[in-house]
Scaffold this motif. Structure first.
Motif, short mmCIF file in Angstrom:
data_model
loop_
_atom_site.label_atom_id
_atom_site.label_comp_id
_atom_site.label_asym_id
_atom_site.label_seq_id
_atom_site.Cartn_x
_atom_site.Cartn_y
_atom_site.Cartn_z
N GLN A 134 0.81 -1.21 0.00
CA GLN A 134 0.00 0.00 0.00
C GLN A 134 0.85 1.27 0.00
O GLN A 134 0.30 2.37 -0.08
CB GLN A 134 -0.93 0.01 1.22
CG GLN A 134 -1.99 -1.07 1.20
CD GLN A 134 -2.87 -1.06 2.43
OE1 GLN A 134 -2.45 -0.64 3.51
NE2 GLN A 134 -4.10 -1.52 2.28
N ARG A 152 -12.78 -5.56 7.92
CA ARG A 152 -12.31 -5.18 6.59
C ARG A 152 -10.80 -4.98 6.60
O ARG A 152 -10.09 -5.42 5.70
CB ARG A 152 -13.01 -3.90 6.14
CG ARG A 152 -12.75 -3.56 4.68
CD ARG A 152 -13.00 -2.09 4.39
NE ARG A 152 -14.30 -1.65 4.81
CZ ARG A 152 -14.63 -0.37 4.91
NH1 ARG A 152 -13.75 0.58 4.63
NH2 ARG A 152 -15.84 -0.02 5.31
N ILE A 153 -10.28 -4.31 7.64
CA ILE A 153 -8.85 -4.06 7.73
C ILE A 153 -8.09 -5.37 7.91
O ILE A 153 -7.00 -5.56 7.36
CB ILE A 153 -8.55 -3.09 8.89
CG1 ILE A 153 -9.11 -1.71 8.56
CG2 ILE A 153 -7.06 -3.00 9.16
CD1 ILE A 153 -8.50 -1.06 7.34
N ASP A 192 -7.60 -6.93 4.56
CA ASP A 192 -6.50 -6.25 3.87
C ASP A 192 -5.15 -6.71 4.41
O ASP A 192 -4.19 -6.90 3.65
CB ASP A 192 -6.62 -4.74 4.06
CG ASP A 192 -7.67 -4.10 3.17
OD1 ASP A 192 -8.25 -4.82 2.33
OD2 ASP A 192 -7.91 -2.90 3.31
N PRO A 233 -13.32 -4.45 -3.70
CA PRO A 233 -13.57 -3.62 -2.52
C PRO A 233 -14.67 -2.58 -2.78
O PRO A 233 -14.70 -1.94 -3.82
CB PRO A 233 -12.22 -2.95 -2.27
CG PRO A 233 -11.22 -3.88 -2.86
CD PRO A 233 -11.89 -4.48 -4.05
N ARG A 273 -11.16 3.58 1.91
CA ARG A 273 -11.06 2.54 0.88
C ARG A 273 -9.82 2.70 0.01
O ARG A 273 -9.52 1.83 -0.80
CB ARG A 273 -12.30 2.59 -0.03
CG ARG A 273 -13.61 2.27 0.65
CD ARG A 273 -13.80 0.79 0.82
NE ARG A 273 -15.13 0.48 1.34
CZ ARG A 273 -15.56 -0.76 1.58
NH1 ARG A 273 -14.77 -1.78 1.36
NH2 ARG A 273 -16.77 -0.96 2.05
N THR A 286 -7.06 0.13 0.57
CA THR A 286 -7.60 -1.18 0.18
C THR A 286 -7.54 -1.35 -1.33
O THR A 286 -7.13 -2.41 -1.84
CB THR A 286 -9.06 -1.30 0.66
OG1 THR A 286 -9.09 -1.25 2.08
CG2 THR A 286 -9.68 -2.60 0.19
#
Length: 636
Positions: free
Chosen positions: A215, A252-253, A256, A409, A461, A464
């Motif tokens: 990222q 959600r994290i 990821d 996503p 987002r 992600t």
């Protein structure tokens, strides 16, 4: 490979964090002591909870300000360590992280630091515990991994080892190349974190802007490769301090986080295989690294699918026909129409399946699916699923083509289409062709292919999507730019494959008042706000579209006056740009001409673009002009 994550990386209570970590299939955790201090249960209760969730407490951290102390301060530090050892035994944690001292009391004496850490390790050994020493990027005297290793080596105790942290090294440009020469058994733990390159004090950078591998812009792959080459066989872990992650739903994290580790392992595995030297072969033989299906070779966009109802479907269809698209067919079993021009295929879905209906209910008329062409569509889907994407199985009627698909996503559907079907093979199979007279009112406007898709993202987002694009689709990010909207700032950057057949423009609003923030709205995910169609002659295309009744965003005369003053353009070209509201940009590779239609249903704009030479951007430098013009034309 055991995979771990520090509890500080996620939002929520400690129990909620652990449940999210377990749901993402991690093997263990780094227990951040402040998380435990705020936890209501006993150490034994937390240990039982972790056991129930299948999580090992791989590391207890941090123990601060220990090495290099004056003798009188050392006694107090050792007493403090004994209390932490008591706690660790109750928790079932066997390794404690000691980060390098930041106290003004610390003395610049490696031999003193080594003797003190040896004493600490000896006390840990009596309890069958271990101590890992880590160089903090802002340590008073120990900042680099080599400095930490020198002290560990001097101490020479089997219960004392090195903890490596990619952020602390790479943020200081501390070359990791020598790590491969270390004895792997003396590396007790490896923590990974990526980050964007920022001009900040390293403490602020570290505590607010770390993110997951893939990222950011640090060479996390090279760093972990060095640890693998050294023979490190402990957990691969994440320690992330990030303000956005702390307020984002933790499940959600956690997904990821797991995707980032799987991507990191696969990248290191590929590097070692490509290197082929004896050390690389030994590392691969002794370390089982994740191996997903290979990265697909995408041939470009197959189609874009809109979610509409009957009324907006008719309006969108009429607009597309004015834009030169032919209504080419009607789906055999669904309320879906196909429009085409050049190599562009657009599908208008009037709520034919649940995903389209949900998208329409969340966002109104909007894009619900993107389809990519690939030589092996099933392998593309399998790679996405292996890297933590949810599989999606669209409804299929008798004799229809089943498209391998996943949920991207934010809820967009991503279809993978076998490139061997060609531009029309899929549609010839699944659609009933319209009579030729149905195309009588559509005059080709010279639009040839989809140049790029512009996505508006919620702030939580962005990282992600960067990781998803990099890990699943093999795209790389371009430069990030901040742009002025009349009601706030936007951040925008492109992601593209090496062949530039697949381009995405990712944008996020840093203000809640902008048009983009309102487009993302309560859905809080990712919405397609712009579709860019390539033309070989943009002035001719825009002229034809205007004649058919397509309305474009008006570009202020001041823009073209300024353009004439700073760019040497042919007067006839400049006049054409001015007459047809076409904007212009130039980079080292070439030129970019683009014009934007008024947004359909106040949601989706179509951009007509022409790339000349090797221009590689998206004309984002012109975005403030376009956004100001939109705001000026929009009712208050």
């Amino acid at each position: 490979m055991r995979r771990s994550i520090a509890t500080v990386s996620l939002s929520g209570t400690l129990r909620q964090k652990l449940e999210a970590i377990a749901a993402a299939r991690f093997d263990g955790i780094e227990l951040f002591e402040p998380d435990f201090i705020g936890h209501r249960d006993t150490p034994e209760g937390l240990r039982a909870l972790c056991d129930d969730l299948g999580l090992a407490i791989e590391l207890f951290q941090p123990f601060r300000d220990f090495e290099g102390l004056p003798d009188d301060a050392l006694r107090r530090a050792l007493d403090r360590a004994e209390r932490k050892f008591d706690l660790m035994q109750r928790l079932g944690a066997s390794l404690m992280l000691v980060c390098s001292n930041v106290s003004p009391l610390a003395l610049p004496e490696p031999e003193r630091a080594a003797a003190q850490l040896r004493e600490l390790a000896e006390r840990a050994a009596r309890r069958n515990l271990r101590v890992g020493f880590e160089a903090l990027a802002w340590g008073r005297h120990v900042r680099l991994w080599r400095q930490a290793w020198r002290i560990v080596e001097l101490a020479d105790h089997p219960h004392l080892g090195l903890v490596l942290d990619s952020f602390h090294s790479l943020s200081l440009d501390d070359d990791p190349a020598g790590i491969a020469a270390l004895p792997g058994a003396r590396i007790f733990f490896v923590q990974m974190a990526d980050a964007p390159r920022l001009r900040l004090d390293v403490i602020d950078w570290a505590r607010h802007h770390r993110n997951f591998p893939g990222q950011g812009q640090l060479d996390v792959v090279g760093f972990f490769e060095q640890a693998v080459r050294a023979g490190y066989d402990g957990p691969l872990s994440l320690e992330i301090f990030n303000d956005v992650f702390r307020e984002t739903p933790n499940r959600r994290i956690a997904v990821d986080a797991m995707r980032s580790l799987l991507w990191l392992e696969s990248e290191v595995r590929e590097r070692l295989q490509a290197a082929g030297d004896a050390a690389a072969r030994r590392a691969l033989a002794t370390r089982l690294l994740f191996a997903p299906p290979p990265l697909p070779d995408f041939a470009g966009w197959s189609f874009v699918e809109f979610a509409v109802d009957a009324e907006t479907g008719r309006a969108l269809g009429a607009l597309l026909q004015r834009m030169g698209f032919v209504r080419a067919g009607r789906h055999r079993s669904k309320a879906v129409s196909l429009y085409r021009q050049g190599h562009i295929r657009l599908v208008v879905n009037e709520g034919a399946h649940t995903a389209a209906r949900q998208r329409f209910e969340a966002y109104g008329p909007s894009v619900c699916a993107l389809a990519l062409r690939s030589a092996d569509a099933a392998a593309a889907r399998n790679r996405a699923v292996a890297l933590q994407s949810a599989r999606f199985d669209p409804p299929v009627g008798p004799g229809e083509v089943a498209l391998p698909s996943v949920i991207a996503p934010g809820g967009l559907i991503l279809h993978f289409v076998v490139d061997a079907l060609g531009d029309d093979g899929l549609f010839d199979n699944d659609f009933v062709a319209e009579p030729l007279e149905a195309a009588a009112d559509a005059a080709d406007a010279g639009l040839r292919r989809i140049d790029h898709v512009g996505l508006a993202l919620a702030p939580d987002r962005v990282d992600t999507w960067v990781l998803f694009c990099r890990a699943v689709l093999g795209l790389e990010a371009g430069d990030s730019l901040k742009l002025a909207d009349p009601f706030g700032l936007l951040r925008s950057f492109g992601m593209a494959d090496a062949a530039r057949r697949l381009r995405l423009l990712l944008s996020v609003s840093l203000s809640a008042r902008t048009r983009m923030a309102q487009a993302v709205g309560a859905g809080g995910g990712a919405v397609v706000q712009q579709l860019a169609f390539a033309s070989d002659d943009i002035v001719a295309s825009v002229r034809a579209l205007r004649a058919a009744g397509v309305r474009f965003v008006a570009v202020p005369p001041n823009y073209h006056d300024d353009l004439a003053s700073r760019v040497d353009l042919d007067p006839a070209l400049l006049q054409g740009l001015r007459e047809h509201d076409v904007m212009f940009d130039r980079d080292a590779g070439g030129d970019y001409l683009h014009a934007v239609t008024e947004a359909f249903a106040d949601r989706i704009a179509f951009e007509i673009v022409q790339r000349i030479g090797a221009y590689d951007g998206y004309g984002v430098a012109n975005a403030p002009v376009r956004l100001a013009a939109l705001a000026d034309a929009r009712p208050a």
